[in-house]
Design an enzyme around this catalytic site. Structure first.
Site, PDB file in Angstrom:
ATOM      1  N   SER A 652     -75.702 -42.539 -39.431  1.00 45.28           N
ATOM      2  CA  SER A 652     -76.860 -43.419 -39.309  1.00 45.28           C
ATOM      3  C   SER A 652     -77.352 -43.541 -37.877  1.00 45.28           C
ATOM      4  O   SER A 652     -78.528 -43.821 -37.642  1.00 45.28           O
ATOM      5  CB  SER A 652     -76.514 -44.815 -39.850  1.00 45.28           C
ATOM      6  OG  SER A 652     -76.302 -44.777 -41.231  1.00 45.28           O
ATOM      7  N   LYS A 692     -80.576 -52.322 -44.294  1.00 43.68           N
ATOM      8  CA  LYS A 692     -80.805 -52.114 -42.868  1.00 43.68           C
ATOM      9  C   LYS A 692     -82.143 -52.712 -42.433  1.00 43.68           C
ATOM     10  O   LYS A 692     -82.273 -53.232 -41.321  1.00 43.68           O
ATOM     11  CB  LYS A 692     -80.765 -50.619 -42.557  1.00 43.68           C
ATOM     12  CG  LYS A 692     -79.412 -49.972 -42.837  1.00 43.68           C
ATOM     13  CD  LYS A 692     -79.443 -48.482 -42.565  1.00 43.68           C
ATOM     14  CE  LYS A 692     -78.085 -47.848 -42.854  1.00 43.68           C
ATOM     15  NZ  LYS A 692     -78.071 -46.397 -42.609  1.00 43.68           N
TER      16      LYS A 692
END
Length: 1012
Positions: A652, A692
């Site tokens: 990520s 997120k």
């Protein structure tokens, strides 16, 4: 002032104890540092109501000792009668020498009924009087309410069953300890002799002087003639002394005087007496001096004293009826109340009166008093005492809050139910980290925020070695206050900041530097030698610096990472996301202990610290980097997190690391990045994007990366570089693209017991996701299941649905829900979702979005007019409004951007006053006064019109002024004898008589004559 070990609350214990004494005592954080112990003393009394059903309770809310108040019952003649004193449960002078009152609260209510009574009747009035008890002029039930004009110091007609609460608020600060009148060893023949050590500081002194040459004349009476020579109001509930002298002159032989001093209570009865002279004979023709010095101990003050008088009984030895007795007297006396002028000792007083309560009912008085106590030598052998802690931040915050208590709704007397409801508000006031939601509902939010801004910077002046740290966080003080505030660019960056480094408890560090940010940037390093970038430091001190919350001021890129706790290999129990920052260099000292020592290598052989050693990171970097968890982001700094975050596994952060390696920004990039950048330069999508996204939005950040959410920066690295703005001024102008609706649960934080094995974003999981996508292309049923899962994940309800599945194992409730769900195109669906019947639920813009759109509209309008400085950020800082005339003039004259919220009145020309002519005023007055043909307006009305023209600088009246002038004209017409007579009003036509009803042709009608 605060508890730095607590990451969520910063309680000021002193103000919490003041506003909520039942939470316990707290040391007063002033500079009176003596070893003491804290103690809470209760007071509980059941007072019986008298025959009249009325009574009065006098409280001394600020008295530093065992005395709490007194109870009086009303007699049938309308006078009060003393019942009993109200004290703390323990007699403090028996065990302690010195005392300071911290806080006190008392509740008065009734919940019992005597026999034969079936309803709880009666009401209560309460008032706090900023004076002494003897100064009250009207103590009746209704008259009490006139004792003060302050609405926060009185309440009326509270039901006796609900009750009232009396809250003690300090009248002064930085006070010393008071001697309690404790017994001391006494040497004497009588073993019952008692000696006490009483308070001698801050005495209250009353000086009473007789009239010059007071003359007494009377004829002899058996038993003597009694007169009152002195009488004055005083206040005392502790020991006192009376001293003075009297001078008598007489021409009569054989006169004998007896003088007695009486201390009179609030109810008019005698509390105690002292003989000044007994059988003193006067010598004719000389000055007869009568000095006296009396001491009255506290043990004899059985009720509050409110007056003193001196009585003289005159007699004559061998006197006969009709003998003349006369004398002249002069002199004075002084009454000294020991400790009576100590703030709170005798003033203010709180009076609680009850009325129409059933006879025989019980009124309960219950409360708590919190003290700082210094024990006597005997008790000190077994009782540990501690120094108080000097905390000017807490003291100043308390003073500022209580100085605005009238505006903040902090009262001294409350209905008990209202006081109980306000406890949550008081907790917000005492917690520097609270978001002030309740205070905002009452309209007190801005005041408390302003007070916090004043109280927090005390750290810089108190601890000079910590001043660089205080200056470094200066621009982020609004975020430290725990509430949303605008940054320099107009965007709220960190709405959930915690006041961690501004509490006045910063450890002194041996540092020397010219710039504060250099100290902060190197404060948390552990150098190999004592010289770091020209900064002389002590490694021994710096090794412990990681225990402090750090405000790090340097460049960084940000990316969110998903964290899960698991029950088995594939079943997540809870889902959360944390923001990380990529920092250049090896900075393991900035990481939490759970991440230190763990790193992963890149394709070029460099290291990225904070990652789990799982393979190789598919990036080529030119240097080493460190990944650290963060809590908040400000304009040019970040706040590190000390949460036990495990090492990262997954891809990520590839996009953020690549950006940091290429551009090396000098300040934190205020846009979170997410995406897996592979070796071919392609930016791949990542999982859990809605989680997120919610994490980024909680910090006031946008999320950049591939996909149709927030900022779509393209499928490869070149497109990302092209679309992503590199100028910090352009970050705030990035749009929120396709921003999904975040339910209230999206903002929840989960308490996770995190360990490295529980981190779930692994290459195996990503491979499993790709395998599921491949299976979905073959199996339509699996495609539907995967669509349902992605729908749950994108809307942030995976955990909620998992918990629901545990409570509904056979899916009975879910089947019933789906069977009763509205069908496509139904009326309810059309009303809720529109004509389509399905789709994303329509919603209006959030307040923040609407405000941002308004700022953009105003900015575009100003830009079209050539006013280029009015950017959306500037408009937001200017109170969400365009530039004022003064700001425009300032910009036109200086070509400098004006400061928001500054009017620049010096640049605005004063409005020129135009004078109206007399003809114009007369014409307007005639027009307003009446139509042509009516009487001319009187001079008084012409003067009123002239005043309006003068107020308007030569312009005519506006609508409101015109209404006032018309009303004035009507009043003048009614009392003007020259006014034209009113025209007669036309009379309405008389209604015709109702025709008789239609009768049959053979039926004869009956008239009045027939009836006669």
């Amino acid at each position: 002032m605060t508890n730095l070990s607590d990451q969520t609350q910063q309680i000021v214990p002193f103000i919490r104890s003041l506003l909520m004494p039942t939470t316990g005592p707290a040391s007063i954080p002033d500079d009176t540092l003596e070893k003491h112990t804290l103690r809470s003393e209760t007071s509980t009394y059941n007072l019986t109501v008298g025959d009249t059903g009325s009574g009065l309770i006098v409280f001394f809310p600020g008295f530093p000792g065992s005395i709490v108040g007194a109870h009086y019952t009303m007699q049938s003649n309308g006078n009060y009668k003393f019942d009993q004193m109200l004290l703390t449960a323990q007699n403090l002078p028996a065990s302690y020498n010195y005392c300071r009152l911290v806080s006190r609260s008392l509740t008065v209510r009734s919940s019992t009924l005597p026999g034969g009574v079936y309803a709880l009747n009666g009401t209560i009035n309460a008032v706090t009087f900023q004076g002494s008890l003897s100064e009250l002029t009207d103590v009746s039930y209704n008259g009490l309410m006139s004792a003060t004009a302050n609405i926060n110091d009185k309440i009326g007609n509270v039901l006796v069953g609900e009750g009232v609460t009396v809250l003690s608020l300090p009248t002064s600060y930085d006070l010393g300890y008071v001697r309690l009148g404790d017994p001391i060893p006494a040497i004497g023949l009588d073993p019952k002799m008692v000696a006490t050590c009483d308070s001698s500081d801050r005495p209250r002194v009353y000086t009473i002087t007789a009239a010059d040459d007071y003359q007494f004349s009377s004829q002899y009476q058996p038993g003597g003639v009694t007169i009152t020579l002195f009488s004055a109001n005083i206040d005392a509930i502790t020991n006192l002394s009376v001293g003075g002298e009297l001078v008598f002159q007489t021409s009569v032989q054989g006169l004998v005087l007896n003088a007695t001093i009486y201390l009179v209570g609030f109810d008019g009865t005698t509390v105690t007496t002292r003989a000044v002279a007994a059988g003193n004979g006067l010598t004719a023709g000389t000055d007869n001096l009568m000095p006296f010095n009396l001491v009255i101990p506290t043990s004899e003050i059985t009720q509050p004293v409110t007056s003193i008088k001196l009585e003289i009984v005159t007699s004559k030895s061998g006197g006969q009826a009709g003998d003349q007795m006369s004398w002249l007297a002069s002199g004075n006396l002084a009454v000294t109340i020991h400790g009576g002028n100590y703030p709170g000792a005798l003033r203010p007083v709180t009076l609680v009166a009850y009325e129409r309560v059933a006879t025989g009912s019980v009124v309960t008085v219950a409360g708590v008093s919190n003290f700082e106590l210094i024990p006597n030598p005997e008790l000190a052998k077994n009782l540990v005492t501690e120094y108080g802690r000097f905390d000017p931040g807490a003291m100043n915050y308390t003073k500022l809050i209580l100085s605005e208590r009238d505006r903040l709704g902090i009262k001294t007397v409350w209905p008990t139910r209202e006081y109980t409801d306000f406890r949550e508000y008081f907790m917000e006031v005492a917690d520097l980290n609270s978001p002030l939601k309740i205070a905002g509902a009452f309209g007190f939010k801005d005041i408390i925020r302003a007070i916090r801004r004043i109280a927090v910077p005390v750290v810089s002046t108190l601890f000079p070695p910590a001043a660089p740290l205080a200056h470094a966080i200066g621009e982020g003080v609004d975020y430290l206050l725990g509430d949303e505030a605008g940054a320099a660019s107009g965007t709220a960056r960190a709405a959930s900041g915690k006041a961690r480094a501004a509490s006045g408890r910063i450890r002194q560090l041996t540092l020397a530097a010219d710039k504060g940010y250099e100290v902060v940037a190197n404060l948390f390093q552990v150098p190999q030698n004592p010289v770091v970038d020209g900064i002389l430091a002590s490694p021994g001190v710096l090794r412990g610096a990681h225990n402090l919350d750090c405000v790090l001021r340097e460049g960084a890129t940000l990316f969110p990472v998903v964290i899960t706790t698991v029950e088995d290999a594939m079943t997540p129990k809870a889902l959360n996301s944390k923001m990380f920052a990529v920092i250049e260099g090896v900075r393991e000292d900035l990481q939490p202990p759970s991440q230190r020592g763990s790193f992963i290598r890149t394709l070029s052989g460099h290291r990225v610290y904070g990652y789990a050693p799982d393979g190789v990171l598919p990036l080529e970097t030119g240097r080493d980097y460190t990944v650290v968890p963060i809590d908040d982001v400000w304009d040019d700094s970040i706040m590190l997190s000390k949460d036990p975050i495990p090492p990262i596994v997954g891809n990520s952060g590839n996009l953020a690391i690549a950006y940091m390696d290429v551009f090396r920004p000098k300040v934190p990039i205020h846009v979170a990045m997410t995406g897996a950048l592979n070796a071919y330069g392609e930016v791949e999508k990542v999982s859990f994007r809605s989680t997120k996204l919610a994490t980024a939005h909680r910090l006031g950040l946008k999320l950049a990366g591939p996909g149709a959410f927030d900022i779509n920066t393209g499928p490869n690295w070149a497109t990302f570089i092209k679309r992503f703005p590199h100028n910090p001024r352009d970050w705030d102008r990035l749009p929120y693209l396709n921003l999904p609706y975040l339910p209230p649960s999206a903002g929840r934080q989960y308490h996770l017991a995190m360990a490295a094995s529980e981190f779930k974003e692994t290459p195996e999981l990503e491979s499993a996701v790709r395998a599921m996508e491949a299976a979905a292309d073959v199996d339509p049923l699996f495609q539907s299941a995967l669509s349902v899962f992605m729908w749950l994940e994108e809307n942030g309800i995976v955990t909620d649905m998992a918990n629901f599945a545990l409570s509904d194992p056979n899916a009975h409730r879910m089947r019933n829900f789906l069977a009763n769900a509205p069908q496509a195109g139904s009326k309810s669906q059309r009303a809720k979702y529109g004509t389509a019947g399905y789709g994303v639920e329509a919603r209006g813009p959030t307040p923040e979005e609407a405000q941002r759109e308004k700022d953009t509209r105003i900015s575009k309008k100003m830009e079209a007019m050539g006013i280029y400085f009015a950017t959306p950020e500037w408009v937001a800082l200017n109170g969400h409004r365009g530039p004022s005339p003064g700001q425009l003039k300032y910009w036109q004259n200086t070509r400098e951007i004006p400061d928001p919220n500054e009017d620049y009145l010096d640049y605005v020309h004063a409005e020129k006053s135009r004078l109206a002519s007399e003809e114009q005023i007369l014409r307007a007055a005639t027009s307003i006064y009446g139509a042509p043909g009516q009487a001319e307006p009187p001079q008084a009305f012409i003067d009123e019109v002239a005043k309006v023209y003068e107020i308007n600088h030569g312009r005519g009246p506006n609508q409101e002024q015109m209404k006032d002038l018309l009303l004035t004209a009507m009043e003048m017409k009614h009392r003007n004898p020259r006014r034209a007579p009113p025209k007669p009003k036309p009379k309405p036509n008389a209604p015709s008589q109702r025709p008789p009803g239609r009768l049959g042709r053979w039926i004869r009608t009956v008239s009045d004559e027939d009836l006669e």
